[in-house]
Design a protein around this motif. Structure first.
Motif, PDB file in Angstrom:
ATOM      1  N   ASN A 177     -13.780  -4.689  -2.267  1.00 26.23           N
ATOM      2  CA  ASN A 177     -13.228  -4.788  -3.616  1.00 26.23           C
ATOM      3  C   ASN A 177     -12.324  -3.596  -3.930  1.00 26.23           C
ATOM      4  OD1 ASN A 177     -14.787  -2.650  -4.893  1.00 26.23           O
ATOM      5  ND2 ASN A 177     -16.537  -4.034  -4.809  1.00 26.23           N
ATOM      6  N   PHE A 178     -11.521  -3.749  -4.963  1.00 25.42           N
ATOM      7  CA  PHE A 178     -10.534  -2.738  -5.344  1.00 25.42           C
ATOM      8  C   PHE A 178     -11.191  -1.391  -5.618  1.00 25.42           C
ATOM      9  CE2 PHE A 178      -8.069  -0.375  -8.452  1.00 25.42           C
ATOM     10  CZ  PHE A 178      -6.803  -0.393  -7.888  1.00 25.42           C
ATOM     11  N   ARG A 192     -12.345   0.365  -2.346  1.00 28.30           N
ATOM     12  CA  ARG A 192     -11.207   0.835  -1.535  1.00 28.30           C
ATOM     13  C   ARG A 192     -10.513   2.042  -2.135  1.00 28.30           C
ATOM     14  NH1 ARG A 192     -10.055  -4.589  -1.518  1.00 28.30           N
ATOM     15  NH2 ARG A 192      -8.296  -4.269  -2.938  1.00 28.30           N
ATOM     16  N   ASN A 193     -10.410   2.097  -3.455  1.00 29.44           N
ATOM     17  CA  ASN A 193      -9.590   3.113  -4.094  1.00 29.44           C
ATOM     18  C   ASN A 193     -10.350   4.253  -4.755  1.00 29.44           C
ATOM     19  OD1 ASN A 193      -6.698   2.116  -3.817  1.00 29.44           O
ATOM     20  ND2 ASN A 193      -7.835   0.289  -4.390  1.00 29.44           N
ATOM     21  N   CYS A 221      -2.063   2.354  -3.634  1.00 27.63           N
ATOM     22  CA  CYS A 221      -3.375   1.699  -3.751  1.00 27.63           C
ATOM     23  C   CYS A 221      -3.760   1.083  -2.413  1.00 27.63           C
ATOM     24  CB  CYS A 221      -3.337   0.600  -4.810  1.00 27.63           C
ATOM     25  SG  CYS A 221      -3.182   1.237  -6.478  1.00 27.63           S
ATOM     26  N   GLU A 222      -4.984   1.324  -1.998  1.00 25.96           N
ATOM     27  CA  GLU A 222      -5.478   0.743  -0.755  1.00 25.96           C
ATOM     28  C   GLU A 222      -5.605  -0.765  -0.892  1.00 25.96           C
ATOM     29  OE1 GLU A 222      -6.573   2.048   2.270  1.00 25.96           O
ATOM     30  OE2 GLU A 222      -5.846   4.031   1.718  1.00 25.96           O
ATOM     31  N   THR A 223      -5.213  -1.489   0.158  1.00 28.63           N
ATOM     32  CA  THR A 223      -5.387  -2.942   0.201  1.00 28.63           C
ATOM     33  C   THR A 223      -6.381  -3.275   1.301  1.00 28.63           C
ATOM     34  OG1 THR A 223      -3.543  -3.188   1.735  1.00 28.63           O
ATOM     35  CG2 THR A 223      -3.020  -3.359  -0.605  1.00 28.63           C
ATOM     36  N   GLU A 224      -6.814  -4.524   1.357  1.00 30.39           N
ATOM     37  CA  GLU A 224      -7.726  -4.935   2.428  1.00 30.39           C
ATOM     38  C   GLU A 224      -6.980  -4.821   3.754  1.00 30.39           C
ATOM     39  OE1 GLU A 224      -8.905  -8.864   1.087  1.00 30.39           O
ATOM     40  OE2 GLU A 224     -10.770  -8.020   0.303  1.00 30.39           O
ATOM     41  N   GLU A 226       0.834  -1.207   0.000  1.00 30.38           N
ATOM     42  CA  GLU A 226       0.000   0.000   0.000  1.00 30.38           C
ATOM     43  C   GLU A 226       0.867   1.256   0.000  1.00 30.38           C
ATOM     44  OE1 GLU A 226      -3.178   1.649   3.156  1.00 30.38           O
ATOM     45  OE2 GLU A 226      -3.548  -0.410   2.482  1.00 30.38           O
TER      46      GLU A 226
END
Length: 143
Positions: free
Chosen positions: A72-73, A76-77, A42-45, A37
């Motif tokens: 989901n991607f 999050r982003n 990019c945001e991750t879980e 991250e």
């Protein structure tokens, strides 16, 4: 098992999640640092560990629960933190958080997507007890 004050004390491994929480005055939740991250932006879980806390709100002792976000991607982003949906699995520290087939979950947290404006239409997290094959609604957290 130890006995004291007319109470039977069980080893931690035998206690249920609610019993573990009932014995604590405070908890400390720590998010796991994600190098991917930080490097990509990019945001991750998210993943968290839950610890007992002292009166200064500092963690003390060993972790008692692990939490793993499911989202989901795109959510999050691309969505703001207030309105993004997620689900979170809370398990005991000694269990494998990646085991999707496991029935050993303690809590399930669910927050649907909500379009939030200032203090209107605030997101709600539904908390469900899943331990011992239960499916018991415990309540909501409104942020």
């Amino acid at each position: 098992m130890k006995k004291g004050n007319n109470m039977v004390m069980m080893p931690d491994a035998m206690r249920g999640g609610l019993e573990k929480l009932r014995l604590l005055d405070r908890i400390f939740v720590k998010q796991k640092f994600e190098m991917l991250e930080m490097l990509t932006g990019c945001e991750t879980e998210n993943r968290y560990k839950v610890y007992p806390a002292d009166e200064n709100m500092e963690k003390c002792g060993e972790s008692i629960f692990k939490c793993k976000e499911r989202s989901n991607f795109f959510a999050r982003n691309c969505l703001s933190g207030d309105c993004r949906p997620f689900e979170m699995k809370v398990i005991h520290q000694d269990q494998d958080e990646d085991d999707e087939e496991s029935d050993d979950m303690f809590l399930w947290l669910s927050r649907p997507c909500k379009c939030t404006v200032l203090c209107f239409n605030r997101p709600e997290i539904t908390v469900t007890l899943k331990e011992n094959n239960q499916d018991k609604y415990l309540g909501k957290v409104i942020s």
